[in-house]
Write a protein that holds these residues in place. Sequence first.
Motif, short mmCIF file in Angstrom:
data_model
loop_
_atom_site.label_atom_id
_atom_site.label_comp_id
_atom_site.label_asym_id
_atom_site.label_seq_id
_atom_site.Cartn_x
_atom_site.Cartn_y
_atom_site.Cartn_z
N GLU A 19 60.29 64.29 -95.54
CA GLU A 19 61.70 63.14 -94.72
C GLU A 19 62.61 64.21 -94.83
O GLU A 19 63.11 63.80 -93.13
CB GLU A 19 62.42 62.53 -95.38
CG GLU A 19 62.19 61.17 -96.08
CD GLU A 19 61.93 60.40 -94.76
OE1 GLU A 19 62.81 60.40 -94.19
OE2 GLU A 19 60.05 59.33 -95.23
N GLY A 20 62.45 65.62 -94.90
CA GLY A 20 63.22 66.40 -94.48
C GLY A 20 63.31 67.58 -93.91
O GLY A 20 64.26 67.86 -92.28
N ILE A 21 62.13 66.89 -93.18
CA ILE A 21 61.29 68.37 -91.95
C ILE A 21 61.83 68.07 -90.66
O ILE A 21 62.59 69.08 -90.13
CB ILE A 21 60.22 68.06 -92.04
CG1 ILE A 21 59.63 68.77 -93.44
CG2 ILE A 21 59.22 68.93 -91.26
CD1 ILE A 21 57.45 68.94 -93.94
N PRO A 22 62.23 66.62 -90.50
CA PRO A 22 62.59 66.59 -88.71
C PRO A 22 64.12 67.09 -88.83
O PRO A 22 64.13 67.87 -87.93
CB PRO A 22 62.10 65.54 -88.62
CG PRO A 22 61.46 64.90 -89.60
CD PRO A 22 61.17 65.76 -90.48
N TYR A 23 64.14 66.91 -89.81
CA TYR A 23 66.31 67.25 -89.40
C TYR A 23 66.27 68.60 -89.70
O TYR A 23 67.22 69.15 -89.12
CB TYR A 23 67.17 66.16 -90.85
CG TYR A 23 66.63 65.41 -90.53
CD1 TYR A 23 68.15 64.23 -89.57
CD2 TYR A 23 66.32 64.13 -91.71
CE1 TYR A 23 68.08 63.14 -90.54
CE2 TYR A 23 66.57 63.07 -91.55
CZ TYR A 23 67.12 62.51 -90.94
OH TYR A 23 67.22 60.93 -90.53
N SER A 27 67.44 69.80 -85.89
CA SER A 27 68.72 69.37 -86.17
C SER A 27 69.53 69.16 -85.06
O SER A 27 70.29 68.23 -84.92
CB SER A 27 68.84 70.27 -87.30
OG SER A 27 69.41 71.97 -86.37
N GLU A 28 69.35 69.48 -83.47
CA GLU A 28 70.00 69.47 -82.43
C GLU A 28 69.50 68.20 -81.97
O GLU A 28 70.42 67.62 -81.28
CB GLU A 28 69.71 71.13 -81.68
CG GLU A 28 70.41 72.15 -82.01
CD GLU A 28 69.04 72.76 -82.88
OE1 GLU A 28 68.39 72.91 -82.44
OE2 GLU A 28 69.92 73.55 -83.67
N ARG A 29 68.14 68.19 -81.69
CA ARG A 29 68.26 66.33 -81.22
C ARG A 29 68.10 65.04 -81.73
O ARG A 29 68.00 64.05 -81.76
CB ARG A 29 66.30 66.53 -80.93
CG ARG A 29 66.04 67.42 -79.62
CD ARG A 29 64.52 67.82 -79.29
NE ARG A 29 64.23 68.68 -79.17
CZ ARG A 29 63.05 68.42 -78.77
NH1 ARG A 29 62.24 68.51 -79.52
NH2 ARG A 29 62.64 70.63 -78.57
N MET A 30 68.05 65.91 -83.89
CA MET A 30 68.00 64.79 -83.88
C MET A 30 69.38 63.40 -84.36
O MET A 30 69.17 62.07 -84.45
CB MET A 30 68.26 65.17 -85.91
CG MET A 30 66.70 65.59 -86.34
SD MET A 30 65.51 64.28 -86.08
CE MET A 30 65.94 63.29 -87.27
N PRO A 31 70.78 64.14 -83.64
CA PRO A 31 71.88 62.68 -83.84
C PRO A 31 71.20 61.62 -82.31
O PRO A 31 71.07 60.66 -82.66
CB PRO A 31 72.29 63.22 -82.88
CG PRO A 31 72.43 64.61 -84.14
CD PRO A 31 70.82 65.16 -83.37
N LEU A 34 68.49 59.54 -84.16
CA LEU A 34 69.00 58.30 -84.97
C LEU A 34 69.24 57.85 -84.00
O LEU A 34 69.29 56.13 -83.91
CB LEU A 34 69.54 59.05 -85.79
CG LEU A 34 68.72 59.93 -86.70
CD1 LEU A 34 70.22 60.69 -87.90
CD2 LEU A 34 67.40 59.85 -87.19
N LEU A 35 70.03 57.84 -82.17
CA LEU A 35 70.61 56.66 -81.84
C LEU A 35 70.17 56.12 -81.45
O LEU A 35 69.55 54.81 -81.08
CB LEU A 35 71.80 57.96 -80.82
CG LEU A 35 72.40 58.12 -81.32
CD1 LEU A 35 73.56 59.10 -79.96
CD2 LEU A 35 73.78 56.87 -82.05
N THR A 36 68.66 56.72 -80.77
CA THR A 36 67.77 55.49 -80.20
C THR A 36 67.10 54.63 -80.93
O THR A 36 66.71 53.56 -80.47
CB THR A 36 66.44 56.35 -79.26
OG1 THR A 36 65.44 56.91 -80.14
CG2 THR A 36 67.18 57.20 -78.57
N ILE A 37 66.70 55.20 -82.69
CA ILE A 37 66.51 53.94 -83.43
C ILE A 37 67.07 53.00 -84.22
O ILE A 37 67.40 51.88 -84.10
CB ILE A 37 66.24 54.82 -84.55
CG1 ILE A 37 65.19 56.16 -84.50
CG2 ILE A 37 65.49 54.05 -85.99
CD1 ILE A 37 65.07 56.73 -85.93
#
Length: 69
Positions: A19-23, A27-31, A34-37
């Motif tokens: 679970e931590g790998i994508p973050y 890290s720059e794209r995750m926000p 997460l907003l699209t999710i």
Amino acid sequence: MNIDWSFLISALGLAFMIEGIPYFLFSERMPRILLTIVERGPKQLRILGLIAMILGLLLISFGRSLSEI
């Protein structure tokens, strides 16, 4: 029923690592991701969760079949 606690804790630790790998990597794209999710409807999230569970079950069964060889 006998529970193998060391296996359960190891599996949980592996899940946290995966679970931590994508973050860590994105890290720059995750926000934005997460907003699209968050914008998805409950039905789409339920389907996404079901697909993730099915893929996880398939991976577990594949891994167990490898250990039987």
